[in-house]
Write an enzyme that holds these catalytic residues in place. Sequence first.
Site, mmCIF file in Angstrom:
data_model
loop_
_atom_site.group_PDB
_atom_site.id
_atom_site.type_symbol
_atom_site.label_atom_id
_atom_site.label_comp_id
_atom_site.label_asym_id
_atom_site.label_seq_id
_atom_site.Cartn_x
_atom_site.Cartn_y
_atom_site.Cartn_z
ATOM 1 N N GLY A 187 42.256 39.014 40.986
ATOM 2 C CA GLY A 187 41.988 39.939 39.897
ATOM 3 C C GLY A 187 40.596 40.527 39.888
ATOM 4 O O GLY A 187 39.838 40.364 40.811
ATOM 5 N N SER A 188 40.268 41.240 38.875
ATOM 6 C CA SER A 188 38.961 41.823 38.599
ATOM 7 C C SER A 188 39.113 43.235 38.058
ATOM 8 O O SER A 188 39.911 43.466 37.170
ATOM 9 C CB SER A 188 38.038 41.793 39.805
#
Length: 219
Positions: A187-188
């Site tokens: 993610g991010s």
Amino acid sequence: MTIHREGRTLLFVLLLILFALNWAVAYYMPGNAAVQNTVIGVSIIFYLIILQFFRIPLFKIQQNENQVLAPADGKVVVIEETEETEYLKGRRKQVSIFMSPVNVHINRMPVGGIISYFAYHPGKYLVAWHPKSSTENERTTVVVKMKDGVEILFRQIAGALARRIKWYVKQDQKLQQGDEFGFIKFGSRVDIYLPLDAKIVVKIGDVTKGGKTVLAELK
């Protein structure tokens, strides 16, 4: 659906570890079926969670040079006019997509063209929604020049969990809209900077699909 190359080694090693763990539980607790079944169940669930991080959904990219596609799966968390100071040196419309751990983690080209600029910046690991994550976190900056000369800038930004940014582009490389340009493990966030006359067609909170969702229309 297939499995991304970034996850194949990790998934194989994890499978061996979980197999060894379950073997050890069965060997040292042969009469405790409840514990064995619990460990098996937790192992399967954990493996499936990690597996889905690296999935590659199969679909056809609908290319359109007048549209900007979402570079990532996730949710739109920022739409604002801002100053881009690294390369474009001017006012732009910024759209940011937050990628949660359950999203597909592939990053795709929002438009087609030639990579006119690329840079990697080491940095911090603030949570991805932190206002300073765009300028202080580990990140890459990619600029693609379209055939009409318009340049679109986008960034991969690491977060508190995502400490592995991967990129597959280099300066002067030609890529098509929807091509994979990178991957962020677990993610991010991805920021994209558009011309001021671009028409944004998403809103805050919208869920995006990388290579599918149209973010904006270009004049």
